[in-house]
Structures are given as structure tokens and as C-alpha cells.
Design an enzyme around this catalytic site. Structure first.
Site, short mmCIF file in Angstrom:
data_model
loop_
_atom_site.label_atom_id
_atom_site.label_comp_id
_atom_site.label_asym_id
_atom_site.label_seq_id
_atom_site.Cartn_x
_atom_site.Cartn_y
_atom_site.Cartn_z
N SER A 130 0.81 -1.22 0.00
CA SER A 130 0.00 0.00 0.00
C SER A 130 0.84 1.27 0.00
O SER A 130 0.38 2.31 -0.48
CB SER A 130 -0.93 0.02 1.22
N HIS A 357 -6.42 -9.90 4.78
CA HIS A 357 -5.23 -10.48 5.42
C HIS A 357 -5.61 -11.49 6.50
O HIS A 357 -4.92 -12.50 6.70
CB HIS A 357 -4.36 -9.38 6.03
N HIS A 395 -4.23 -2.08 -4.53
CA HIS A 395 -3.72 -3.38 -4.97
C HIS A 395 -4.82 -4.42 -4.82
O HIS A 395 -5.90 -4.14 -4.30
CB HIS A 395 -2.49 -3.79 -4.14
#
Length: 566
Positions: A130, A357, A395
Site C-alpha cells: 500500500s 489479510h 492493490h
């Protein structure tokens, strides 16, 4: 003459009149303002430089017609980690929550007229982070993973190298020339995406003074929180909202919301007090009610958690109360609109990334829906005649959408349909072991079904801090009696990793407003900066006045930050 012939003649007459009015050729608004910028051919990556990246991004935007935009304001929405799969799955979940099958639903930005694809790689990594990606969008220059708004030359954590190559950001340019600026996020305001707007760091993790290395301190680097408060570009952001109180408070000060927490600064600085001193007419708030009660004008600092803000799904359980991303967006726009010159605003749905995540699709999708609501709030609060709104992701992630579920199948459930194109639509689709599987899963992450030191073999639950992973002795679990729509269910992961990873695939760009016609095709991510800049004539004129534009008025020369500081 027949009726059909009369109609054909009328149509031909109309088309001829249109052609005459436009010089004989039908015009595309973007193409009519297309400007060519010469970009030297180089060897990649050996000959890449910040100047080359800046000029190449300017060329991509100008060739597509961004110079034709006449925006007074620009708003960049970043869904951190919001892959195209995430968008599709969130669209369906949102539609199913509204009582429909879901697939035909649209998130707010999917109604925008302009779309493109963004290539997200960092200069040193196929799969980006990021920091490098937001730096590209903030400065117009691609750079390394892990660094904030500096050129790609120095390695990560090279403090002296970073100090030599700061890249001017769109927010610094705007603030330095009297435009209003805002930064809104659901992460810590010192985190990678918000941090790239007003700070320059050789390491994204240098959020407070305790995280700086001794070498970095000796070389004169200062932490990200302090840079945000002490920036020399105007008075910094007029609106700054998100989490991360701990990075602004000394260890001697107790957190106002949690009795067991204190600040993390060891240098004795109270950056909240310092911000108040710098903004005597400003307001500091730390909960939703204070935000609602705050004056409607003047600078605003809102720090709603010591760390990141709550996931959207967990926000109602927050004791002190947190505003939604849509509420923060409305508040920011209402204040920034009071500046007659215009404004530049970043709004980040930052915790989409964190949920991915964690391997938890539920929270990733519900935070994506919260971002959609924030975008709609911005649409409702602005005009497409003077405000360019651009929505993108920094992303991707490894979330997959698999099998052949029947129309309307709950997106978080197991596949009801087939496992092949020729299968009939039955009950659960089965794998070659005869076991059902979910529509959504991850390529890697904490949802791996083998036992770990924290959870037994089988389906995993949020939040799973992974260590001591073992190969599953029983293979894939039978999910027939597992509630995979439970908010805490972790989708299965193929590869066991402590944290699910980013993906290197392209992400979407959606735009509406002045200059949005230029947002098309496949572009390098740093082109987003140039879409925003070129579409805002008053702001790009500041670079031209500094001598950074070519003969067509396109900013093509890498700006010198010192020219725009106080």
C-alpha cells in the site's frame, strides 16, 4: 416516398447537420482534448527514474484527454485491497441484503460512466504494497514497496537517501497554494495510504518516534505522525480523520476511551496539543457524538481509536461510538467546500485490506459496502459539473470466486449448483472427494484447514493468529453442517501463511465528473495522479507558474517540493 424512406432521409439530414456542426467528424470529448507528450524510450527497469515516471504518467493522462477537465474539486476514493473479485462479491452481498439475487445489483461507483484498469506493481516488486501504490497515486511517480512519497533510488529504511528525493504530493501542492485538503480513513491516519499524502518516509512503519531506528534518528528523519502535524505545506490537511491516537500521544497520557491504554510516544510530544496550537480555530474529536456536535467550519482532527478504527461490522459494538465512513465523508466535504478555490480529498476504506489479510471475506465485503455508501454520500454532496470523483484500489488480494453456483446463491455460502460447465444444478456442488466447498476462498492465509498452535484442524475462526501449522490429517473438512455465512468464518486457504497476501493483478478505476472521459484503457497506477491534476486547471496552473509545464500547459517536469512549502 414510403414512410421508411422518409425516416431514412430525416436521419441522414440529422447526421449531416451534426457532421457540419462538428467539422464533418463526430467528436469524442476526451479525444478532442487529447495532447501528445513525448516520452523517451528506456530499458526497464534499469533506466527508470522519478522524472521518467512523472512524464510517462503525464503522457498517458494527456493523451486520453484529461486536460479537457475543468474540475474545481477532486476526490480520490481508495478501497485498500479492493480487488475486482472483492467488488463483484460485495456487489452480490449488498444486493442479497436488499432482498434480490444480487448479481444485477450495483455498488455506487458502478454507476459511474468511466472505467479503466490500473497496473499496480512497485518498482521493485510484482505484487505491491500500500505504501508504494498510494505513493504512485499521490505523487505521479512509481516507487518501491514500503516507502512513502519518495523516489525509487534509495533502498527501504535508507533515511539519508529518502531525504534527498522527496516527491511532491497532490495534497502538498494543493495545501501549499491555498486549496482545501482532506484525508479520511478507517485505518490509523499514519498508515501507508493516508501517510503518503503529507509525509515522506523511507519506511512506512515509522509511524511514531519509537519505531524510528537509531540510525534514522541520527540522520534527521522524523516519524510520520509528527510530519502530519508539522508539515510545511500550508497548514497541512484541513480535515484529518481516522484512527491512530496512540501515535500522537505521549506515554504519560492515558487514552480517553480505554483505561488500559496510553500513548506510545517516548519523545514527550503531545501532537494533539501541538495540532490545536497550530489550528486555534480548529476542533479535535475522538468519538461520533463529538463529531456530530462539532462546529461546521474550521480545521478538524478526528482520531477515533488508539489503533485502526473498527471494521464496519463491529462498529456498533464500539463503546464510545465511531462515525461511519459515509458520515466522515459528508463531514469532510461540507467543510472543504467552504474554500472558494476548491479542494483535494482522499477517502480510504482501509480495512478491506485487513479483513482479507485475516482471511475473513465477510468483513472485507461489508467494509466494501461501507465504502460504497461513502462514495454515494460524496455523489449526493457534490456536483458532477465541478467535482471529479475517482474510485480505485491500491492493490489486489487472493480472494477467488469459484464453482458454478446457481443464480442468487448466497455469496458467503457453499456452492449450490455445479463443479463443471456441464453439471446439472443440484444441491451442493461437490469436489472430487465428495465434499462441498464455498463460493469464496483464498489462495493463501490463516484459513488453511490444518491444525495450528491456536486452533484445531478443520474450519478456522476469526481472528486466527497463526503459528505451528500442521498438515491436515483428515484432509478437507465436510462443510455441510458448518455455517460459512457466520461473520467469523474464515474461508479455506490453499497455502498456510500467517497472513493472506496481496495479489499482483490489475484493479479497477471508476470515475465521474469533469475529466472522467480520460479514464479509460489500461494505465500505470501513477497515471491516476495525472488524471486528478490535469483535470483541475487551477491546480495545474500552479505547476505551470513554477515552470513545470510544456508548451501545451501539461505538467511534465517533476516538481521541486521546496517551491511549494511555506
Amino acid at each position: 416516398m414510403s414512410r421508411a424512406s422518409s425516416a431514412a432521409l430525416a436521419l441522414a439530414t440529422t447526421l449531416l447537420a451534426t457532421a457540419c456542426a462538428t467539422g464533418g467528424v463526430a467528436t469524442d470529448p476526451a479525444k478532442s482534448t487529447s495532447v501528445d507528450v513525448d516520452v523517451p524510450s528506456i530499458r526497464h527497469p534499469a533506466d527508470e527514474t522519478p522524472q521518467w515516471w512523472f512524464r510517462d504518467g503525464a503522457a498517458q493522462a494527456a493523451q486520453r484527454g484529461a486536460m479537457g477537465g475543468h474540475a474545481k474539486n477532486v476526490i480520490l476514493f481508495v478501497g485498500d485491497g479492493m480487488s475486482l473479485t472483492t467488488v463483484a462479491a460485495a456487489r452480490i452481498l449488498d444486493g442479497q441484503r436488499k432482498g434480490g439475487p444480487g448479481e444485477n445489483n450495483r455498488l455506487s461507483w458502478e454507476n459511474f460512466p468511466a472505467t479503466a484498469l490500473s497496473k499496480t506493481y512497485n518498482t521493485d516488486s510484482q505484487t505491491p504494497d500500500s505504501a508504494g501504490t498510494m505513493s504512485a497515486m499521490a505523487t505521479g511517480v512509481k516507487t518501491r514497496a514500503g516507502v512513502l512519497s519518495i523516489g525509487q533510488q534509495p533502498m527501504r529504511r535508507d533515511c539519508a537517501g529518502a531525504q534527498a528525493v522527496p516527491m511532491l504530493t497532490l495534497w502538498e501542492l494543493a495545501a501549499g497554494r491555498g486549496f482545501a485538503t482532506g484525508v479520511v480513513t478507517t485505518t490509523r491516519v499514519t498508515h501507508a495510504t493516508p501517510g503518503a499524502t503529507f509525509t515522506h518516509s523511507a519506511d512506512r512503519n515509522w509511524e511514531n518516534d519509537t519505531e524510528l531506528t537509531d540510525e534514522a534518528k541520527a540522520a534527521g528523519c522524523i516519524d510520520i505522525a509528527r510530519q502530519l502535524v508539522e508539515t510545511r505545506f500550508g497548514n497541512g490537511p484541513d480535515v484529518l480523520m481516522g484512527g491512530g491516537r496512540k501515535n500522537f500521544m505521549p506515554v504519560s497520557e492515558r487514552d480517553p476511551e480505554y483505561d488500559d491504554k496510553v500513548g506510545e510516544r517516548l519523545d514527550g510530544r503531545d501532537l494533539i496539543a501541538q495540532w490545536k496550537q497550530r489550528h486555534p480555530g480548529g476542533t479535535y474529536v475522538w468519538n461520533a457524538q463529538q463529531l456530530a456536535d462539532a462546529p461546521s467550519s474550521g480545521p478538524l482532527l478526528g482520531l477515533f481509536e488508539p489503533d485502526h478504527m473498527q471494521f464496519s461490522a463491529d462498529r456498533p459494538r464500539d463503546g464510545a461510538g465511531e462515525p461511519t465512513l459515509a458520515e466522515m465523508t459528508r463531514t469532510a466535504i461540507a467543510r472543504l467546500k467552504q474554500n472558494d478555490k476548491g479542494f483535494v480529498l482522499l477517502v480510504e476504506g482501509g480495512r478491506i485490506d485487513h479483513a482479507h489479510h485475516y482471511g475473513n471475506a465477510y468483513r472485507a465485503l461489508t467494509d466494501t459496502i461501507a465504502l460504497s455508501e461513502a462514495v454515494q454520500a460524496a455523489v449526493d454532496a457534490t456536483s458532477a459539473q465541478d467535482t471529479l470523483i475517482l474510485v480505485t484500489a491500491d492493490h489486489s488480494h487472493t480472494l477467488s470466486f469459484v464453482g458454478y453456483p446457481k443464480r442468487g446463491n448466497p455469496i458467503l455460502d457453499k456452492v449450490r449448483g455445479g463443479s463443471g460447465e456441464d453439471d446439472g444444478v443440484g444441491d451442493y456442488a461437490l469436489d472430487q472427494l465428495g465434499l462441498p466447498y464455498t463460493t469464496l476462498n483464498y489462495s493463501n492465509g490463516p484459513g488453511y484447514v490444518g491444525a495450528s498452535a491456536q486452533q484445531p484442524e478443520g474450519p478456522k475462526r476469526f481472528q486466527h493468529t497463526v503459528s505451528g501449522v500442521q498438515i491436515p490429517k483428515k484432509g478437507r473438512p465436510d462443510l455441510r453442517n458448518v455455517d460459512t455465512q457466520d461473520p467469523d468464518y474464515l474461508q479455506e486457504a490453499l497455502v498456510p501463511t500467517a497472513s493472506e497476501s496481496h495479489g499482483g493483478d490489475d484493479v479497477g478505476i471508476w470515475a465521474r465528473g469533469p475529466g472522467s472521459d480520460a479514464v479509460r484503457g489500461s494505465v500505470e497506477q501513477n497515471t491516476i495522479f495525472h488524471f486528478l491534476l490535469q483535470s483541475m486547471p487551477a491546480l495545474r496552473a500552479e505547476l505551470c507558474e513554477a515552470g513545470d509545464c510544456d508548451g501545451n500547459g501539461v505538467p511534465v517536469t517533476l516538481p521541486e517540493p521546496g517551491k511549494f512549502r511555506e
